[in-house]
Motif scaffolding. Structure first.
Motif, PDB file in Angstrom:
ATOM      1  N   SER A 132       0.432  -1.156   0.052  1.00  0.00           N
ATOM      2  CA  SER A 132       0.337   0.160  -0.017  1.00  0.00           C
ATOM      3  C   SER A 132       0.406   1.527   0.115  1.00  0.00           C
ATOM      4  O   SER A 132       1.716   1.474   0.555  1.00  0.00           O
ATOM      5  CB  SER A 132      -0.856   0.148   0.937  1.00  0.00           C
ATOM      6  OG  SER A 132      -1.593  -1.321   1.246  1.00  0.00           O
TER       7      SER A 132
ATOM      8  N   VAL B  79      -8.603   0.309 -10.506  1.00  0.00           N
ATOM      9  CA  VAL B  79      -8.267   0.559  -9.628  1.00  0.00           C
ATOM     10  C   VAL B  79      -9.759   0.332  -8.382  1.00  0.00           C
ATOM     11  O   VAL B  79      -9.753   0.412  -7.141  1.00  0.00           O
ATOM     12  CB  VAL B  79      -7.589   1.881  -8.924  1.00  0.00           C
ATOM     13  CG1 VAL B  79      -6.625   1.858 -10.347  1.00  0.00           C
ATOM     14  CG2 VAL B  79      -8.706   2.909  -9.284  1.00  0.00           C
TER      15      VAL B  79
ATOM     16  N   ARG C 181      -9.587  -0.756  -4.784  1.00  0.00           N
ATOM     17  CA  ARG C 181      -8.449  -0.809  -4.411  1.00  0.00           C
ATOM     18  C   ARG C 181      -7.992   0.936  -4.145  1.00  0.00           C
ATOM     19  O   ARG C 181      -7.054   0.996  -2.885  1.00  0.00           O
ATOM     20  CB  ARG C 181      -7.425  -1.220  -5.500  1.00  0.00           C
ATOM     21  CG  ARG C 181      -7.736  -2.677  -5.839  1.00  0.00           C
ATOM     22  CD  ARG C 181      -6.660  -3.954  -6.183  1.00  0.00           C
ATOM     23  NE  ARG C 181      -6.019  -2.822  -7.776  1.00  0.00           N
ATOM     24  CZ  ARG C 181      -5.083  -2.523  -8.138  1.00  0.00           C
ATOM     25  NH1 ARG C 181      -4.270  -2.502  -7.576  1.00  0.00           N
ATOM     26  NH2 ARG C 181      -5.615  -1.687  -9.158  1.00  0.00           N
TER      27      ARG C 181
ATOM     28  N   THR D 252      -4.519   0.752  -2.094  1.00  0.00           N
ATOM     29  CA  THR D 252      -4.064  -0.606  -1.885  1.00  0.00           C
ATOM     30  C   THR D 252      -3.881  -1.622  -2.686  1.00  0.00           C
ATOM     31  O   THR D 252      -4.139  -1.769  -3.714  1.00  0.00           O
ATOM     32  CB  THR D 252      -5.063  -1.076  -0.707  1.00  0.00           C
ATOM     33  OG1 THR D 252      -6.089  -1.133  -0.913  1.00  0.00           O
ATOM     34  CG2 THR D 252      -5.852  -0.493   0.496  1.00  0.00           C
ATOM     35  N   ASN D 253      -3.580  -2.715  -2.056  1.00  0.00           N
ATOM     36  CA  ASN D 253      -3.419  -4.430  -3.207  1.00  0.00           C
ATOM     37  C   ASN D 253      -2.868  -3.815  -4.375  1.00  0.00           C
ATOM     38  O   ASN D 253      -3.440  -4.346  -5.063  1.00  0.00           O
ATOM     39  CB  ASN D 253      -4.784  -4.579  -3.661  1.00  0.00           C
ATOM     40  CG  ASN D 253      -4.596  -6.383  -3.953  1.00  0.00           C
ATOM     41  OD1 ASN D 253      -3.099  -6.530  -3.533  1.00  0.00           O
ATOM     42  ND2 ASN D 253      -5.589  -6.927  -4.749  1.00  0.00           N
TER      43      ASN D 253
ATOM     44  N   GLN E 202      -0.533  -2.878  -7.298  1.00  0.00           N
ATOM     45  CA  GLN E 202      -0.334  -4.353  -8.552  1.00  0.00           C
ATOM     46  C   GLN E 202       0.942  -3.907  -9.652  1.00  0.00           C
ATOM     47  O   GLN E 202       1.340  -2.468  -9.335  1.00  0.00           O
ATOM     48  CB  GLN E 202      -0.678  -5.556  -9.329  1.00  0.00           C
ATOM     49  CG  GLN E 202      -2.197  -5.253  -8.146  1.00  0.00           C
ATOM     50  CD  GLN E 202      -1.625  -6.630  -7.238  1.00  0.00           C
ATOM     51  OE1 GLN E 202      -1.024  -7.921  -8.005  1.00  0.00           O
ATOM     52  NE2 GLN E 202      -1.813  -7.336  -6.399  1.00  0.00           N
TER      53      GLN E 202
ATOM     54  N   ASP F 234       0.087  -1.493 -11.369  1.00  0.00           N
ATOM     55  CA  ASP F 234      -0.247   0.092 -11.218  1.00  0.00           C
ATOM     56  C   ASP F 234       1.477   1.535 -11.463  1.00  0.00           C
ATOM     57  O   ASP F 234       0.951   2.138 -10.807  1.00  0.00           O
ATOM     58  CB  ASP F 234      -0.429   0.118  -9.689  1.00  0.00           C
ATOM     59  CG  ASP F 234      -1.991  -0.585  -9.521  1.00  0.00           C
ATOM     60  OD1 ASP F 234      -2.055  -1.067  -8.766  1.00  0.00           O
ATOM     61  OD2 ASP F 234      -2.832  -0.038 -10.014  1.00  0.00           O
TER      62      ASP F 234
END
Length: 125
Positions: free
Chosen positions: A16, A63, A66, A83-84, A86, A89
């Motif tokens: 995060s 997104v 997230r 958050t989360n 990847q 991103d």
């Protein structure tokens, strides 16, 4: 008028980060705000936006669930909780300000946007 981003960094997948943006030289409460991103070799895309009063928000489908956008008009500040995260991103993230007035905001780019220098987000797998 200017906006300045901070909070980028390098994280592993699943991690995060929270991005921040501070605006100056404008009547912040009259501006819709947005986050855009651009990855190497790809076009810039709108990630999330929020209306000047904070009641209207929108997110890029990739997104949703997230990322969370928020603003503090008393501090001329904008935030993006991610958050989360990847690997997809990974990009330079930009804060954008544009005059508001509608009940909805747009993830499109406009010529009159005030944009910052960006903050880099890198996500490793």
């Amino acid at each position: 008028a200017q906006v300045e981003e901070s909070g980028g960094g390098s994280v592993q997948a699943g991690g995060s980060l929270t991005l921040s943006c501070i605006a100056s030289g404008l009547s912040y409460e009259r501006y819709d705000m947005a986050w855009f991103r651009q990855a190497p070799g790809k076009e810039r895309e709108g990630v999330s936006c929020i209306t000047m009063g904070g009641h209207g928000v929108d997110y890029l489908d990739a997104v949703k669930g997230r990322f969370t956008i928020s603003r503090d008009n008393a501090k001329n500040s904008l935030y993006l909780q991610m958050t989360n995260l990847q690997p997809e991103d990974t990009a330079m993230y930009y804060c954008v300000a544009r005059l508001g007035g509608r009940t909805w905001c747009s993830l499109r780019s406009y010529g009159g946007d005030v944009r910052g220098q960006g903050t880099q987000v890198s996500v490793s797998s």
